[in-house]
Structure formats: structure tokens, C-alpha cells
Design a protein around this motif. Structure first.
Motif, PDB file in Angstrom:
ATOM      1  N   VAL A   1       0.824  -0.876   0.094  1.00 13.69           N
ATOM      2  CA  VAL A   1      -0.234  -0.271   0.357  1.00 13.69           C
ATOM      3  C   VAL A   1       0.902   1.339   0.219  1.00 13.69           C
TER       4      VAL A   1
ATOM      5  N   GLU B   1       2.138   1.874  -3.223  1.00 13.63           N
ATOM      6  CA  GLU B   1       0.593   2.455  -3.986  1.00 13.63           C
ATOM      7  C   GLU B   1       0.739   3.870  -4.078  1.00 13.63           C
TER       8      GLU B   1
ATOM      9  N   TRP C   1      -8.859   7.398  -2.127  1.00 10.69           N
ATOM     10  CA  TRP C   1      -8.274   6.064  -2.884  1.00 10.69           C
ATOM     11  C   TRP C   1      -7.631   5.178  -1.817  1.00 10.69           C
ATOM     12  N   TRP C   2      -5.932   5.493  -1.374  1.00 12.02           N
ATOM     13  CA  TRP C   2      -5.351   5.049  -1.050  1.00 12.02           C
ATOM     14  C   TRP C   2      -5.817   5.300   0.813  1.00 12.02           C
TER      15      TRP C   2
ATOM     16  N   TYR D   1      -7.586   1.448   0.812  1.00 13.35           N
ATOM     17  CA  TYR D   1      -6.340   0.374   0.366  1.00 13.35           C
ATOM     18  C   TYR D   1      -5.644  -0.171   2.118  1.00 13.35           C
TER      19      TYR D   1
ATOM     20  N   TRP E   1      -7.537  -4.454   1.847  1.00 15.06           N
ATOM     21  CA  TRP E   1      -6.744  -6.197   1.737  1.00 15.06           C
ATOM     22  C   TRP E   1      -6.723  -6.513   2.811  1.00 15.06           C
TER      23      TRP E   1
ATOM     24  N   CYS F   1     -15.028   0.349  -0.907  1.00  9.29           N
ATOM     25  CA  CYS F   1     -14.111   1.230  -1.628  1.00  9.29           C
ATOM     26  C   CYS F   1     -14.536   2.920  -1.020  1.00  9.29           C
TER      27      CYS F   1
END
Length: 169
Positions: A58, A61, A70-71, A74, A78, A112
Motif C-alpha cells: 500500500v 502504491e 482511494w489510498w 487500501y 487488503w 472503497c
């Protein structure tokens, strides 16, 4: 003992790189990805150390794509998948893992949407989630097929690589 720790750390770094590169190289395909499959396999193989892989992934990313809204999703998405896999870790059915992977792809957009719920309320979260439903369906189908095809060979490879007896395949 130190040699074993160095070996495990090296393998965890390699698995993180494979996860990240798998995501980057398949980014041109809409919601066809190996991240879900690899998180499932890494959880089954590495157990609790999967969280080291997840958070390094992450972070990579974020450095690659930026640290947008969006981060934040994540950071937990996960981990949720890893926790669900950990609960069912005794299951040996490829079909079960394929269904789980497909369901996770279908639920991905809803998961999300949670930061949008906090930031903009129910309307923002619903707008975000519903605008991506078509992608969630393709994500579901892609995850199911990828897991069905690749689970067994990758699981054997990871067991050999991460296992206690790395001398035979």
C-alpha cells in the motif's frame, strides 16, 4: 536464527515486489488483477506476516499513484481480505477460494466507498459505489477466473518458497 530471519525478510520483500508489479503490469486491464489472489495465497503461506507485505504494498502504491482518498481504503481493504482468509485458512478447496476472491471483487467498490461516507455522507458514498458497479462485476468475474486458474500452481510454489524445507519442489 539470523540466517532464517534474513531469508524470510528477503522472501517477504520479494513477495511484496511481485504483488506491486503484478498490480502495475495488469493496470491496463479494467479490474483484472492478481492482488486479491496473491493476498489470499500470501495469507495462507505467510500467515500474520502478510500484514507486512500488505502495508509495504500500500505504501508503494501511494508513492507510485499518489496518496488520494482511494489510498486510505487500501489500508483496510487488503487487511479485511487477509483476515477473512485467516478465518477460513483450513479450507483446501480451490473453488471456495475462487468464490471468495470473486465476492471480494464484487464488494470492492462498496468497501472503497467507506472514506467517501465519512468525508461526504451517504450520498457521496452511494454515488461512488454505484458509479463503479459495472467495474465491480468485471472485478468479480476476473478474480474468480484468475483464482480458479492460478491458485493451485502458485500455492505449491509459495509453499515451497516460504516453507520449512526449501530444497525440493
Amino acid at each position: 536464527m539470523a540466517k532464517q530471519n534474513i531469508r524470510q525478510l528477503t522472501i517477504l520483500g520479494l513477495l511484496t515486489a511481485i504483488l506491486f508489479l503484478g498490480q502495475v503490469f495488469l493496470a491496463i486491464l479494467p479490474n483484472i488483477e492478481v492482488v486479491s489472489l496473491l493476498i489470499i495465497l500470501y495469507t495462507l503461506t505467510c500467515r500474520k506476516k502478510v500484514f507486512l507485505i500488505i502495508y509495504a504494498f500500500v505504501l508503494l502504491e501511494g508513492f507510485c499513484y499518489g496518496f488520494g482518498m482511494w489510498w486510505f481504503s487500501y489500508l483496510y481493504i487488503w487487511s479485511i481480505l487477509a483476515l477473512v482468509v485467516f478465518l477460513f485458512r483450513q479450507n483446501r478447496s480451490v473453488f471456495f477460494w475462487s468464490i471468495l476472491s470473486g465476492f471480494f471483487g464484487l464488494a470492492f467498490g462498496a468497501l472503497c466507498a467507506l472514506p467517501y461516507l465519512i468525508a461526504g455522507g451517504i450520498g457521496a458514498a452511494l454515488a461512488y459505489w454505484t458509479s463503479g458497479l459495472l467495474f465491480d462485476v468485471t472485478h468479480c468475474i476476473g478474480n474468480f477466473v484468475v483464482c480458479l486458474v492460478l491458485f493451485q500452481p502458485l500455492h505449491r510454489l509459495l509453499e515451497w518458497l516460504y516453507g520449512e524445507h526449501p530444497t525440493s519442489l
